[in-house]
Design a protein around this motif. Structure first.
Motif, PDB file in Angstrom:
ATOM      1  N   THR A  42       3.843 -13.738   2.821  1.00  0.00           N
ATOM      2  CA  THR A  42       4.112 -13.107   4.118  1.00  0.00           C
ATOM      3  C   THR A  42       5.603 -12.834   4.286  1.00  0.00           C
ATOM      4  OG1 THR A  42       2.198 -14.263   5.044  1.00  0.00           O
ATOM      5  CG2 THR A  42       3.749 -13.310   6.605  1.00  0.00           C
ATOM      6  N   ILE A  43       6.442 -13.752   3.816  1.00  0.00           N
ATOM      7  CA  ILE A  43       7.894 -13.516   3.849  1.00  0.00           C
ATOM      8  C   ILE A  43       8.239 -12.282   3.025  1.00  0.00           C
ATOM      9  CG2 ILE A  43      10.142 -14.417   3.104  1.00  0.00           C
ATOM     10  CD1 ILE A  43       9.049 -17.238   3.696  1.00  0.00           C
ATOM     11  N   PHE A  44       7.627 -12.168   1.849  1.00  0.00           N
ATOM     12  CA  PHE A  44       7.921 -11.025   0.977  1.00  0.00           C
ATOM     13  C   PHE A  44       7.348  -9.723   1.544  1.00  0.00           C
ATOM     14  CE2 PHE A  44       9.721 -12.088  -3.321  1.00  0.00           C
ATOM     15  CZ  PHE A  44      10.177 -13.357  -2.979  1.00  0.00           C
ATOM     16  N   ALA A  45       6.331  -9.812   2.388  1.00  0.00           N
ATOM     17  CA  ALA A  45       5.854  -8.603   3.073  1.00  0.00           C
ATOM     18  C   ALA A  45       6.934  -8.106   4.033  1.00  0.00           C
ATOM     19  CB  ALA A  45       4.559  -8.901   3.821  1.00  0.00           C
ATOM     20  N   TRP A  46       7.514  -9.021   4.805  1.00  0.00           N
ATOM     21  CA  TRP A  46       8.608  -8.644   5.717  1.00  0.00           C
ATOM     22  C   TRP A  46       9.824  -8.137   4.944  1.00  0.00           C
ATOM     23  CZ3 TRP A  46       8.882  -7.725  10.748  1.00  0.00           C
ATOM     24  CH2 TRP A  46       7.921  -8.260  11.602  1.00  0.00           C
ATOM     25  N   LEU A  93       0.860  -1.180   0.000  1.00  0.00           N
ATOM     26  CA  LEU A  93       0.000   0.000   0.000  1.00  0.00           C
ATOM     27  C   LEU A  93       0.897   1.231   0.000  1.00  0.00           C
ATOM     28  CD1 LEU A  93      -3.063   0.865   0.319  1.00  0.00           C
ATOM     29  CD2 LEU A  93      -2.511   1.217   2.726  1.00  0.00           C
ATOM     30  N   VAL A  94       0.765   2.076  -1.018  1.00  0.00           N
ATOM     31  CA  VAL A  94       1.631   3.245  -1.186  1.00  0.00           C
ATOM     32  C   VAL A  94       0.803   4.516  -1.058  1.00  0.00           C
ATOM     33  CG1 VAL A  94       3.275   4.422  -2.695  1.00  0.00           C
ATOM     34  CG2 VAL A  94       3.111   1.915  -2.747  1.00  0.00           C
ATOM     35  N   SER A  95       1.149   5.363  -0.101  1.00  0.00           N
ATOM     36  CA  SER A  95       0.489   6.646   0.072  1.00  0.00           C
ATOM     37  C   SER A  95       1.177   7.705  -0.778  1.00  0.00           C
ATOM     38  CB  SER A  95       0.534   7.072   1.546  1.00  0.00           C
ATOM     39  OG  SER A  95      -0.218   6.190   2.331  1.00  0.00           O
ATOM     40  N   PRO A  96       0.482   8.802  -1.085  1.00  0.00           N
ATOM     41  CA  PRO A  96       1.099   9.867  -1.884  1.00  0.00           C
ATOM     42  C   PRO A  96       2.378  10.436  -1.266  1.00  0.00           C
ATOM     43  CG  PRO A  96      -1.269  10.171  -1.797  1.00  0.00           C
ATOM     44  CD  PRO A  96      -0.949   9.067  -0.836  1.00  0.00           C
ATOM     45  N   ASP A  97       2.501  10.380   0.081  1.00  0.00           N
ATOM     46  CA  ASP A  97       3.704  10.914   0.722  1.00  0.00           C
ATOM     47  C   ASP A  97       4.836   9.892   0.824  1.00  0.00           C
ATOM     48  OD1 ASP A  97       2.797   9.182   2.654  1.00  0.00           O
ATOM     49  OD2 ASP A  97       2.598  10.675   4.245  1.00  0.00           O
ATOM     50  N   GLY A  98       4.636   8.703   0.239  1.00  0.00           N
ATOM     51  CA  GLY A  98       5.680   7.685   0.256  1.00  0.00           C
ATOM     52  C   GLY A  98       5.574   6.670   1.376  1.00  0.00           C
ATOM     53  N   THR A  99       4.607   6.844   2.278  1.00  0.00           N
ATOM     54  CA  THR A  99       4.376   5.844   3.326  1.00  0.00           C
ATOM     55  C   THR A  99       3.983   4.522   2.678  1.00  0.00           C
ATOM     56  OG1 THR A  99       3.677   7.505   4.934  1.00  0.00           O
ATOM     57  CG2 THR A  99       2.931   5.246   5.305  1.00  0.00           C
ATOM     58  N   MET A 100       4.533   3.403   3.206  1.00  0.00           N
ATOM     59  CA  MET A 100       4.257   2.094   2.617  1.00  0.00           C
ATOM     60  C   MET A 100       3.893   1.074   3.688  1.00  0.00           C
ATOM     61  SD  MET A 100       7.127   1.632  -0.379  1.00  0.00           S
ATOM     62  CE  MET A 100       7.328   2.866  -1.674  1.00  0.00           C
ATOM     63  N   GLU A 101       2.872   0.277   3.373  1.00  0.00           N
ATOM     64  CA  GLU A 101       2.475  -0.831   4.229  1.00  0.00           C
ATOM     65  C   GLU A 101       2.509  -2.110   3.393  1.00  0.00           C
ATOM     66  OE1 GLU A 101      -1.611  -2.398   6.151  1.00  0.00           O
ATOM     67  OE2 GLU A 101      -0.950  -2.619   4.080  1.00  0.00           O
ATOM     68  N   PHE A 102       3.310  -3.095   3.843  1.00  0.00           N
ATOM     69  CA  PHE A 102       3.504  -4.345   3.110  1.00  0.00           C
ATOM     70  C   PHE A 102       2.687  -5.450   3.765  1.00  0.00           C
ATOM     71  CE2 PHE A 102       7.127  -1.661   2.418  1.00  0.00           C
ATOM     72  CZ  PHE A 102       7.510  -1.871   1.105  1.00  0.00           C
ATOM     73  N   GLY A 118       9.997  -6.829   1.962  1.00  0.00           N
ATOM     74  CA  GLY A 118       9.720  -5.519   1.373  1.00  0.00           C
ATOM     75  C   GLY A 118       9.804  -4.412   2.403  1.00  0.00           C
ATOM     76  N   ALA A 119       9.297  -4.677   3.603  1.00  0.00           N
ATOM     77  CA  ALA A 119       9.361  -3.670   4.668  1.00  0.00           C
ATOM     78  C   ALA A 119      10.803  -3.407   5.092  1.00  0.00           C
ATOM     79  CB  ALA A 119       8.533  -4.137   5.865  1.00  0.00           C
ATOM     80  N   PHE A 120      11.610  -4.461   5.177  1.00  0.00           N
ATOM     81  CA  PHE A 120      13.018  -4.269   5.537  1.00  0.00           C
ATOM     82  C   PHE A 120      13.754  -3.457   4.473  1.00  0.00           C
ATOM     83  CE2 PHE A 120      12.730  -8.302   8.235  1.00  0.00           C
ATOM     84  CZ  PHE A 120      12.766  -7.596   9.427  1.00  0.00           C
ATOM     85  N   LYS A 121      13.484  -3.759   3.206  1.00  0.00           N
ATOM     86  CA  LYS A 121      14.170  -3.012   2.137  1.00  0.00           C
ATOM     87  C   LYS A 121      13.766  -1.538   2.160  1.00  0.00           C
ATOM     88  CE  LYS A 121      12.955  -5.801  -1.249  1.00  0.00           C
ATOM     89  NZ  LYS A 121      12.868  -6.344  -2.628  1.00  0.00           N
ATOM     90  N   ARG A 122      12.482  -1.277   2.360  1.00  0.00           N
ATOM     91  CA  ARG A 122      12.026   0.117   2.405  1.00  0.00           C
ATOM     92  C   ARG A 122      12.585   0.840   3.624  1.00  0.00           C
ATOM     93  NH1 ARG A 122      10.861   4.509  -0.463  1.00  0.00           N
ATOM     94  NH2 ARG A 122       9.259   5.819   0.517  1.00  0.00           N
ATOM     95  N   ARG A 123      12.573   0.186   4.790  1.00  0.00           N
ATOM     96  CA  ARG A 123      13.123   0.793   6.007  1.00  0.00           C
ATOM     97  C   ARG A 123      14.615   1.075   5.820  1.00  0.00           C
ATOM     98  NH1 ARG A 123      10.406   3.364   9.349  1.00  0.00           N
ATOM     99  NH2 ARG A 123      11.794   4.849   8.364  1.00  0.00           N
TER     100      ARG A 123
END
Length: 405
Positions: free
Chosen positions: A330-334, A294-303, A336-341
């Motif tokens: 579910t692994i790819f959600a984690w 989930l990508v917000s206009p300000d760049g916030t992301m929820e995987f 993706g979150a690690f890569k973005r963080r």
């Protein structure tokens, strides 16, 4: 092995049933041995949402806005059957995903994870099709009711200024069911901008489809806002990169998608995106092999994983049986979150760890070790062995150790 350090927490949203079990396994086997994990934890399990009257979902969404990155487990949206299964529930709580999407005003981008040993059902698909689903409004924020006698329904808008607009929906001679839904021009515009920017970032063509010939005002507004945004903000960059923006009616789009080779983003309204993302995932292989961000206009992301809580496997698990539940999404959600963080905090080690999680998972699958849902899908002649969820995660963990050593 020295653990990878994090400077800013992730928002961690726990979930329900079998995916909650897998969530704990993934943390235990694939994350905690390698990362000094920092999260703000929110329990979005159905019973805890009930205890907090769903305030925990709102708190998790606001924390995501504050911290910029979240990872979410699959959750239950209760219906009549679920109310019977969970008699403790005091209310048929709304979809937590819908609540989070509304607060973040985001667009959900879903793409299949491809394997060389599993070819799509649509034989001419050669590249992933990414579904961009508008994540606000329409029937997910609709109101509806049932009437039993003759009468007339009207739709009225009462402006704060005192002005009023009203029209007749329908006169009926007997029982009827009614629904009123909405969207906002600000949210539609944010949806359009997210889609165009994501297309530029990923270097993919963008298709958009509605049914503006029938829904001339509602869907027509989506169409006109997309066209306006493209012409005033994105055309030059699209042409520079050799990308195409293409609009067509949704029934025509479905036919074109089936005939295509893939490799583009298909933007859809909320309900259309919900349905078509499942169709695309299944045609490419499995819902359990579909990423979602989930990508917000300000760049916030929820995987998150795009599938449900795997209820059938959960009841087997409660009986003490081993299950072969696919944890890849579910692994790819984690990961993706690690890569973005890691990108936001300039932590290349965290980015590499997310990439290593994905590579270890895919290499395990390509070696023929996989969960039962995939064994029946592999190409003829490919040797595959179905293992339990825990055995599958152990196999990934062993490869991950090698990659990080």
């Amino acid at each position: 092995m020295e653990k990878i350090q994090m400077t800013t927490p992730l928002v961690e949203m726990d979930g329900d049933e079998m995916t909650r079990v897998l969530w704990a396994m993934i943390k235990e086997k694939l994350i905690l041995p390698f990362v000094e994990l920092r999260t703000e934890y929110y329990d979005l399990g159905l019973l805890h949402r009930n205890e907090t009257r769903d305030q925990v979902t709102i708190d998790a969404a606001n924390a995501t806005k504050r911290l910029g990155v979240a990872v979410k487990c699959a959750t239950i949206t209760p219906n009549k059957q679920r109310m019977e299964e969970y008699p403790q529930l005091t209310e048929m709580w709304k979809s937590p995903n819908g609540t989070i999407r509304a607060i973040l005003d985001g667009t959900a981008f879903r793409a299949p994870i491809l394997l060389p040993c599993i070819h799509p059902v649509v034989k001419n698909w050669k590249a992933p099709i990414t579904i961009a689903r508008h994540a606000y409004g329409d029937m997910y924020k609709a109101v509806d009711f049932l009437t039993q006698e003759p009468g007339t329904a009207t739709l009225t808008f009462q402006a704060d200024s005192g002005a009023q607009q009203s029209l007749t929906v329908q006169h009926v001679d007997g029982g009827a069911v009614w629904q009123g839904m909405h969207n906002t021009t600000n949210s539609i515009r944010a949806f359009a901008r997210s889609c165009f920017q994501y297309a530029i970032d990923t270097r993919q063509d963008l298709w958009f489809s509605t049914k503006d010939t029938i829904s001339k005002v509602y869907d027509g507004t989506f169409k006109s806002i997309f066209e306006e945004e493209y012409e005033t903000r994105y055309r030059a960059e699209f042409e520079k990169l050799g990308l195409q923006y293409f609009y067509t009616l949704i029934d025509d789009a479905v036919a074109r998608v089936i005939r295509s080779r893939g490799g583009f983003i298909w933007a859809l309204k909320n309900y259309d995106g919900d349905v078509m993302s499942d169709m695309v995932a299944t045609a490419f292989g499995s819902l359990a092999m579909m990423t979602s961000v989930l990508v917000s206009p300000d760049g916030t992301m929820e995987f998150e994983a795009s599938h449900g809580t795997v209820t059938r496997h959960y009841y087997r698990y409660l009986k003490g049986e081993k299950t072969s539940t696919n944890p890849i999404a579910t692994i790819f959600a984690w990961s993706g979150a690690f890569k973005r963080r890691g990108e936001l905090d300039q932590l290349p080690a965290l980015v590499r760890f997310g990439e290593a999680m994905e590579q270890a998972s895919l290499e395990t699958l390509e070696s023929g070790v996989m969960t039962g849902d995939l064994v029946s899908l592999v190409d003829e002649g490919f040797e595959a062995t179905a293992v339990s969820s825990e055995e599958f995660l152990d196999a990934i963990a062993a490869r991950l150790v090698e990659k990080l050593a």
